[in-house]
Design an enzyme around this catalytic site. Sequence first.
Site, mmCIF file in Angstrom:
data_model
loop_
_atom_site.group_PDB
_atom_site.id
_atom_site.type_symbol
_atom_site.label_atom_id
_atom_site.label_comp_id
_atom_site.label_asym_id
_atom_site.label_seq_id
_atom_site.Cartn_x
_atom_site.Cartn_y
_atom_site.Cartn_z
ATOM 1 N N GLY A 28 2.742 -63.395 -31.703
ATOM 2 C CA GLY A 28 3.282 -63.728 -30.675
ATOM 3 C C GLY A 28 4.803 -62.294 -30.757
ATOM 4 N N CYS A 29 4.920 -62.482 -29.118
ATOM 5 C CA CYS A 29 5.699 -61.079 -28.986
ATOM 6 C C CYS A 29 6.752 -60.997 -29.543
ATOM 7 C CB CYS A 29 5.385 -60.418 -26.892
ATOM 8 S SG CYS A 29 5.890 -61.977 -26.333
ATOM 9 N N ASN A 30 7.583 -62.170 -29.450
ATOM 10 C CA ASN A 30 9.036 -61.908 -30.107
ATOM 11 C C ASN A 30 8.982 -61.902 -31.223
ATOM 12 O OD1 ASN A 30 10.464 -62.481 -27.517
ATOM 13 N ND2 ASN A 30 9.698 -64.451 -28.038
#
Lengths: 348, 348, 348, 348
Positions: C150-152
């Site tokens: 996931g990006c975060n």
Amino acid sequence: MPYSVAVAGASGYAGGELLRLLAAHPDFEVRTVTAFQNAGQPLIALQPQLRSLAHLTLVETTPANLLGHDVVFLALPHGKSGAITAELPRETLVVDCGADHRLTDETAWARFYGGEFHGAWAYGLPELVHSDGTRQRDLLVGERRIAAPGCNVTAITLALAPAIRAGVVQSTDLVSVLAVAPSGAGKALKPHLLASELMGSASAYGVGGVHRHVPEIQQNLRVAGAAQVSISFTPVLVPMSRGILATSTATLEPGVSAGDVRAAYEAAYANEPFVHLLPEGEFPRTADTVGANTALIGLAVDSDADRLVVVSAIDNLAKGTAGAAVQSANIALGLPETAGLTVNGVAP
Amino acid sequence: MPYSVAVAGASGYAGGELLRLLAAHPDFEVRTVTAFQNAGQPLIALQPQLRSLAHLTLVETTPANLLGHDVVFLALPHGKSGAITAELPRETLVVDCGADHRLTDETAWARFYGGEFHGAWAYGLPELVHSDGTRQRDLLVGERRIAAPGCNVTAITLALAPAIRAGVVQSTDLVSVLAVAPSGAGKALKPHLLASELMGSASAYGVGGVHRHVPEIQQNLRVAGAAQVSISFTPVLVPMSRGILATSTATLEPGVSAGDVRAAYEAAYANEPFVHLLPEGEFPRTADTVGANTALIGLAVDSDADRLVVVSAIDNLAKGTAGAAVQSANIALGLPETAGLTVNGVAP
Amino acid sequence: MPYSVAVAGASGYAGGELLRLLAAHPDFEVRTVTAFQNAGQPLIALQPQLRSLAHLTLVETTPANLLGHDVVFLALPHGKSGAITAELPRETLVVDCGADHRLTDETAWARFYGGEFHGAWAYGLPELVHSDGTRQRDLLVGERRIAAPGCNVTAITLALAPAIRAGVVQSTDLVSVLAVAPSGAGKALKPHLLASELMGSASAYGVGGVHRHVPEIQQNLRVAGAAQVSISFTPVLVPMSRGILATSTATLEPGVSAGDVRAAYEAAYANEPFVHLLPEGEFPRTADTVGANTALIGLAVDSDADRLVVVSAIDNLAKGTAGAAVQSANIALGLPETAGLTVNGVAP
Amino acid sequence: MPYSVAVAGASGYAGGELLRLLAAHPDFEVRTVTAFQNAGQPLIALQPQLRSLAHLTLVETTPANLLGHDVVFLALPHGKSGAITAELPRETLVVDCGADHRLTDETAWARFYGGEFHGAWAYGLPELVHSDGTRQRDLLVGERRIAAPGCNVTAITLALAPAIRAGVVQSTDLVSVLAVAPSGAGKALKPHLLASELMGSASAYGVGGVHRHVPEIQQNLRVAGAAQVSISFTPVLVPMSRGILATSTATLEPGVSAGDVRAAYEAAYANEPFVHLLPEGEFPRTADTVGANTALIGLAVDSDADRLVVVSAIDNLAKGTAGAAVQSANIALGLPETAGLTVNGVAP
């Protein structure tokens, strides 16, 4: 005692701005707010910026719910106001922010909008000077049915009408290109209105004379004295929340000087509370009009191109929509024209 | 072995974009980066986005520091390249991103720029088609002195030249209004370029025919076949990092159809790797050109206004400046024209 | 001969960025692009920035359409990849940009996502250093099923894992607040993602530990050596197209110096091509990572608050999603890890 | 008769917002506006949004020019107000928007600001509840020397003070991360404040406990009852014109429920006109506070992380600076506290 007010279409951007202005208006009290899909919800859920109106709940947009108010503001999708207004008493002041009652020409209506034609109402652009010198404001006094202008139309009409009325430019080769905020397109869930699509990008739409604001511009400039109006009109979406910056150009009539041009605009706007002509060499920016009912106008004469260039800035939701509606209502009701409105923008 | 490259003016936006493109180019190796005030600093302090060039240190912008490279790119303030270039060997390829060598007409130079006139170099807009059918690219092969075009000029020239060459529009009543990113104005510390001033706002500048790009546009359109060029040109600063969206309009010649217009553009751009004509009814957005060397063009014929409307989008720093410089260098050196350049934009 | 590639979910933002990277990759050739509702449309209609792939047409996202490629990238909504992958051959490299195969803990999956649990794949964050010193990249070599992070999660894991592995901070009182671009939320038509809502505004969402990225962060930090992980995680939507700026803080273990902290990060990232530790006193900005596979990290020790503060910046669509997927695919296939990827951002 | 008012530092952002509010205030009349470098210019040249004050000219910022007014608002750089105020009569109400008179602790002043210490004035945050239940507003009645709080300080104090006063959280492990608009940094010409640098980017500054607002936050939270305050504070510049969104977290005291927390905030803010607690599950966005004197607060209890998360939104120039100054002046003079101020934001 304040006038009791209803706002129909209170969940959208135009409705929200109407309510923001009305909440600060000394002579109006908002009693009723209506919506279609959002009926039943608290207003604050749709307009979280309007803390002072947190006590209001949206009811359905029906004629019955709009009855019993002194003033009804309509901020509905095009085509929705005709049937509703038919059931409101003649003595109720109705100000329509939609397009339904702007055009006088049924053919233009049919071509650009379609559907039933409900006829034109008094046009809510008080600063429009007719060819005979009449100011549009005079036609609004005592009126009970008013159509607020389109936002792009206001920016362009204020920019070009004085020059046309004064005969310093030709009206048959006008070109206007506008940098416009997406809030003018409303809250509709369309892919191109997503933040990720719009931020960091500029894009044109309604290119080539197909935009619905074209016939309304033509109508206004004819009122200002043009025998015939030909205008190339292109709006460009740019990444800002509010604002229209219109660059409008027109071919100068032979022998016209920069001084002649400026005199025409000074004659038109010297005493206007909301339209401000900037000094020679200055041009407006939209930030200075945010939240204000102001239109700012800068002029340049391009001798090489033989064209007048007029740059005009407004807040599309304020002077472009809700502000014009409140200003017109003020006039219609005999209130001070500037009541509840400001010329000071929220900048930066 | 790659060509050795120096970039003068490496601390600004044009210099940064040149370096970004050169770092990804298979045939170039950046050896030297120069600056005025920032000499002595590591490049990465001024261009923190260029991690792959973190080993470079800025040296002073002097002829001596630029000697000994196969290719020198100049991204200097206007008026600075003449003296420097005079001391570089004839066989060094010099590509100037500034204005010093763009104009052929000394009178135009004196009026819009002033200072010493250094004469025009080969003009780095490969896609410009001359009235006799020559493509500008052919004049760049083997060249060693190239002037990259102005960014606004590129957007407008690509938009209007095909119509003018084909004779489908008049060249004496052109109007172009551009939504432009402030990066085109460079890193100069000017109040109106502050983020707080620009975000959420649109504003025009250089209004009324005084912008320096006007004579360069005229020059290009004369190359394309116009006997005389009259253009009203207005750039509008809008809050985006990169990009130019130019809306250009011209009066149609009598009897010209939408098909005639489209044919003119297809003839001009069908085989161009970097200029893409969009289908009927589609118009570009600047986001799709970010970081790319692409120019996107949409066409509309407005029969009511009797005007052709051309909307063109470029990245002002890429195809508008650094991309054009690299593309022209590729041609001059006999490399594939597209080497190190992409047509794909970084969007959203 | 390049590897043949299919991208499923090619009409979204993650799919678009995958295609942009793949189009520039020397070892991959995109043969197939798929979508759900947009099947049948030309890719360029949905991804107008990808001019070099204008020849591709979206086909339906079915296992059959994905068969016969060397590599399949999945950029599908959560919960959609399990059924599809089950029908792809074991020897096909499948890289999933969705969440379906990231979590090893079925309970966490059930709580934060729900629906069928498909089990974890090799985790595509090559720079993650395990407590035993293993680098995650070593576990990707030769793999055929990879889950991109996931990006975060990437922004926070890269920010905190080295400190946790080195034992210089506690893992039970972490706080991360992220400024995130709305492109991370995809193209879904949700009111709060409209440009008019987001421009000029910052707003938090997923507040209070309910965001789906929390268990994935915990999982990573346990891999790095934390016995237990407690993290307060709040993403804040801000008006930019791309980027995550994560501010992560952790309580320092007693006696830890700023030098100890820096040593831990230098040990972790000194040789990493895509993770760059900034010098003392410098902190990253997201603009410098746009379009790049770079993560930039700045460190500060706050002696008064007894906390380490780590600021990390990535492009949510590049290193945060598509870049990580391509990087991991490079490793899995034995290609140079940096093939087709850049460390240079598109700024300004 | 309205109070006569002077605004010193009228050319900056804080000064401009003061003037915008004062122009709409029924009880104040702006007579004098002063500046340093810009003295002699018309106010409208520096504050083009303030059309209603176009008649004013900037005079030099000297004590003499400020004499003879009932109220003087100072919006000067830090360190400039001490010498000026010393020459103003005791009966003149002076409200300082700078930092000079905020800190009670000379050591903190010396460490974070330096230069001569002028001592603390009555602190202009009316909603701050002291540990003994006193509201700060009560200490402002009749005051003639008031220090308006720092903008970030207001956002964090309003977010954390009620929890600290109620004893539901610990005060020794606070973490606040703020998304802030660059207008808080003023009009200074600094490279990192250029639009091209900031648009499309997020970046942290003042990281690691060095920001000047830290001691002021500590001071406020001690007033609210904390024995000791330790806070990790990180502001993040994001691309919006106005606004602060503060995410503040604190470790919950054992046994505290979500209901306990909410009760603490309801006790603090139920009757506050300008601080609004949002319902469970709702969190504010800065857009809703633009131009308003409102602070919006959302609460979440994260049981997994054992932390309270408070999200607070204000307009940094309004409630964060100029609004607080006007609100405090209202109280000091015995006017209605809400005079000339609105709770409604300009959104979108």
